[in-house]
Design a protein around this motif. Structure first.
Motif, PDB file in Angstrom:
ATOM      1  N   ARG A  95       0.832  -1.207   0.000  1.00 20.08           N
ATOM      2  CA  ARG A  95       0.000   0.000   0.000  1.00 20.08           C
ATOM      3  C   ARG A  95       0.864   1.252   0.000  1.00 20.08           C
ATOM      4  O   ARG A  95       0.521   2.254  -0.638  1.00 20.08           O
ATOM      5  N   HIS A  96       1.979   1.204   0.702  1.00 15.60           N
ATOM      6  CA  HIS A  96       2.898   2.342   0.699  1.00 15.60           C
ATOM      7  C   HIS A  96       3.484   2.576  -0.692  1.00 15.60           C
ATOM      8  O   HIS A  96       3.737   3.722  -1.088  1.00 15.60           O
ATOM      9  N   LEU A  97       3.694   1.517  -1.448  1.00 15.40           N
ATOM     10  CA  LEU A  97       4.216   1.629  -2.813  1.00 15.40           C
ATOM     11  C   LEU A  97       3.125   1.955  -3.829  1.00 15.40           C
ATOM     12  O   LEU A  97       3.432   2.075  -5.020  1.00 15.40           O
ATOM     13  N   GLU A  98       1.878   2.051  -3.371  1.00 14.88           N
ATOM     14  CA  GLU A  98       0.730   2.337  -4.244  1.00 14.88           C
ATOM     15  C   GLU A  98       0.561   1.253  -5.299  1.00 14.88           C
ATOM     16  O   GLU A  98       0.171   1.520  -6.433  1.00 14.88           O
ATOM     17  N   LEU A  99       0.861   0.022  -4.922  1.00 15.30           N
ATOM     18  CA  LEU A  99       0.593  -1.127  -5.778  1.00 15.30           C
ATOM     19  C   LEU A  99      -0.603  -1.931  -5.301  1.00 15.30           C
ATOM     20  O   LEU A  99      -0.965  -2.931  -5.938  1.00 15.30           O
TER      21      LEU A  99
END
Length: 696
Positions: free
Chosen positions: A495-499
């Motif tokens: 989620r932090h990587l926006e994946l």
């Protein structure tokens, strides 16, 4: 014949006026301004020394560093090092430090013979300044040596250029060279004195050694203390660092150099009014919001890390995310953090010995605190019911976080926590409260390095031979130590990587950073990322599950990206054309796309498209259960200790005595003698020998 000119009287008048103007100028301002400009014009042009740098390069720097390592590990820990200036004065170490610094800034390690003579002269001037105590940290205008990527300044610089140099947060290159020299000298000295319980910022030790040590040594513990001392990685007391250093190092020049590096940074080069105006930032243009200047790399500047590596860095656990950086210490800061926390490590080692209380009824910890008495055939099985067994404790630390396993009551865990908090507050100067040290039972699972430590109840059947030679099979209840990767933590990282979006039912998102990359480049980047993820979860019991989830997220993210890029509307169409591993080409339209791609691939016009790995669960490797020695040290320390033993003449004297008394015998000969005695005399002879020598 003298020719008179009508301009001569005017020129004489202008010279007289200029002299009168300079005469009435303020003396302090004039001196400050000219001293500032002189320092910038000289930049790295210091008075030439009479020493020849090539004459000083007469030793191998690797050999010098090896001597420091051998001396550090062969010297008793109670004896401090009183003279390190001799090692600091060796010019070969400075050349090696320069090579490592250039590799850090440019990405390529320069050859020793390829260093320019002017660079060696500047490096020698820097060494002399450090030895004589004339070196100052963060001097941005009066430099001894500069990085190969920096442009030389051979003329008066402008105010804007001067302001840019002074206000930059980037430390000078010469700081990095001095830090490398100190690290090459101090690291082996403290590595020989560090506790084996610490694993961060050290050679041969990493997060994997922590996980393997927990799996090998932390079985049987019911209560766990997880502590957070990461405050010391951000702010550290200078007095504490110097106190810990002075226990081992008595060289005042080295101590003064580190003491000055721990001070707050500040530019004190300029004292004139013009310099003060530049520090205030007058006359600067305001940049519009959202306006970003694109960075152009210099020819010698290293390229940024690839996407897969930057992505994996964002997966770093909480315990490994913080790296200390104290003042101007730079790469020396992690070593100083371990020097301070080494006091805690040794205190906990003493507590482990005091806390140990053996019990003869216990099947694992019987005689002493030595871990060698543990049965390596079944290292994780401990009785889960009945009366309390042996009271034992173990400790491990990674960076600013530690984990303590306790075999005993909760009151024991509370008492240990209070003693530990008191030690941190009084000795280390770290404000630690009860919220920083949690007490958790093993049944709830303890999160450490994004792995969950827990117990799994098993019902094994034990087969043993009773008196009279009768074989008995008995069922019992036990617990098995489990170390599993935390799937919720993995989801948070994605989620932090926006994946990924969502928690309960996560949905993959398109990999937008790779929008303008080719299919071959995108797949290769993600394959490297997945390989690194599979290696990171190498020692997790649920390795197949967590790596399969990562592969699903990456593959779905790429499928959505390709669907948007090639206007295929859905992931199903992408999988139908490119297969499940996304290895078939997607560019172009028509039925002969694959044939055109194969022809272009034969001609070398396109890159080969790698399929995304781990498309099936059978392709994912299983957990690595390789036995880990309970008393473990890295390979380089083992070789070093063996080398020191071979250098000791007493070792050969004892070896010669044993050969004279016992003689030479090979293990194969001893095994054949035992086998022959067993065949000839039988079991009765062995029983007679065991009764005759019960302790053998």
């Amino acid at each position: 014949m003298v020719v008179s000119s009508p301009w001569l009287p005017i020129a004489d008048y202008m010279i007289m006026s200029l002299r009168t103007f300079i005469k009435h100028l303020p003396r302090t301002s004039l001196i400050g301004t000219f001293s500032c400009l002189h320092s910038l014009s000289a930049y790295s042009l210091h008075p030439q020394h009479q020493q020849d740098p090539y004459a000083l390069m007469n030793e191998d720097p690797i050999q010098i560093c090896s001597q420091i390592w051998v001396k550090s590990f062969s010297t008793p820990k109670s004896i401090p090092f009183s003279n390190l200036t001799g090692f600091v004065s060796k010019f070969d170490i400075w050349v090696l430090a320069y090579q490592r610094s250039v590799a850090h800034f440019t990405g390529s390690f320069p050859s020793r013979n390829a260093i320019h003579s002017q660079v060696l002269d500047d490096l020698l001037a820097l060494r002399n300044a450090v030895v004589k105590g004339q070196f100052k940290w963060d001097m941005k205008t009066d430099l001894y040596i500069r990085s190969p990527t920096e442009k030389p300044i051979n003329e008066f610089t402008s105010k804007n250029r001067l302001k840019k140099i002074l206000n930059s947060n980037k430390p000078p290159f010469q700081n990095h060279v001095v830090q490398e020299v100190l690290l090459l000298i101090l690291e082996p000295i403290f590595e020989s004195r560090f506790s084996s319980k610490s694993h961060a910022f050290r050679l041969g030790r990493d997060a994997h050694t922590v996980i393997r040590t927990i799996r090998s040594n932390f079985s049987g513990y019911l209560w766990y203390l997880r502590g957070d001392l990461s405050e010391i990685l951000v702010n550290v007391d200078k007095g504490l660092v110097m106190y810990c250093l002075e226990k081992v190092v008595k060289d005042k020049r080295v101590l003064n150099l580190i003491n000055s590096a721990l001070r707050e940074s500040g530019n004190t080069c300029l004292e004139s009014d013009d310099a003060r105006m530049l520090k205030k930032g007058r006359g600067t243009k305001k940049r519009k919001k959202g306006e970003e200047r694109r960075k152009v790399l210099n020819p010698n500047e290293p390229k940024p890390d690839p996407y897969w590596l930057r992505t994996f860095f964002d997966f770093a656990p909480e315990e490994a995310a913080k790296v200390p950086d104290y003042g101007h210490c730079g790469i020396l800061s992690p070593l100083l953090a371990n020097v301070c926390l080494n006091e805690l490590d040794h205190m906990m080692e003493e507590k482990i010995v005091e806390f140990f209380r053996p019990s003869m009824l216990d099947s694992i910890w019987k005689d002493s605190t030595a871990d060698s008495c543990h049965n390596p055939a079944w290292p994780e099985f401990v009785p889960s019911g009945g009366k309390e067994k042996t009271r034992k404790m173990d400790y491990i630390r990674y960076g600013g976080y530690f984990l303590i396993g306790i075999r005993g009551s909760r009151e024991d865990a509370v008492k240990i926590r209070e003693e530990l908090i008191e030690f941190c507050n009084t000795k280390l100067g770290i404000k630690v409260d009860y919220s920083n040290v949690d007490i958790e039972h093993v049944s709830r699972g303890i999160l450490f390095l994004d792995h969950v430590i827990g117990h799994r109840v098993v019902y094994p059947t034990l087969h043993y031979t009773a008196t009279g030679g009768k074989t008995i099979s008995k069922k019992c209840v036990g617990t098995l130590l489990s170390v599993t990767a935390s799937l919720p933590q993995c989801i948070r990282r994605f989620r932090h990587l926006e994946l990924l979006k969502g928690d309960k039912d996560p949905e993959p998102l398109p990999c937008t950073p790779m929008l303008y990359s080719s299919q071959a480049h995108t797949n290769s980047q993600m394959n490297k990322f997945l390989e690194t993820m599979a290696d990171w979860y190498k020692y997790a019991d649920n390795r197949k599950k967590v790596v399969g989830f990562c592969a699903y997220v990456i593959r779905s993210s790429l499928a959505k990206l390709y669907a948007a890029r090639y206007k295929l509307k859905s992931r199903a169409k992408v999988y139908r054309i490119a297969s499940r591993s996304l290895s078939h080409p997607l560019r172009g339209k028509g039925t002969n796309v694959a044939s055109e791609y194969s022809d272009a691939l034969k001609l070398g016009l396109v890159d080969a498209i790698e399929g995304v790995q781990f498309s099936h669960m059978s392709l994912i490797p299983s957990c690595d259960y390789t036995p880990f020695p309970r008393v473990w040290i890295p390979e380089h320390e083992q070789m070093l200790l063996e080398y020191i033993k071979l250098q000791d003449p007493k070792f050969f004297c004892e070896l010669l005595k044993s050969i004279k008394t016992q003689g030479l015998s090979l293990p194969q000969n001893e095994a054949s003698e035992i086998l022959w005695d067993f065949k000839t005399f039988g079991v009765h002879w062995l029983k007679f020998e065991s009764e005759k020598h019960p302790c053998g």
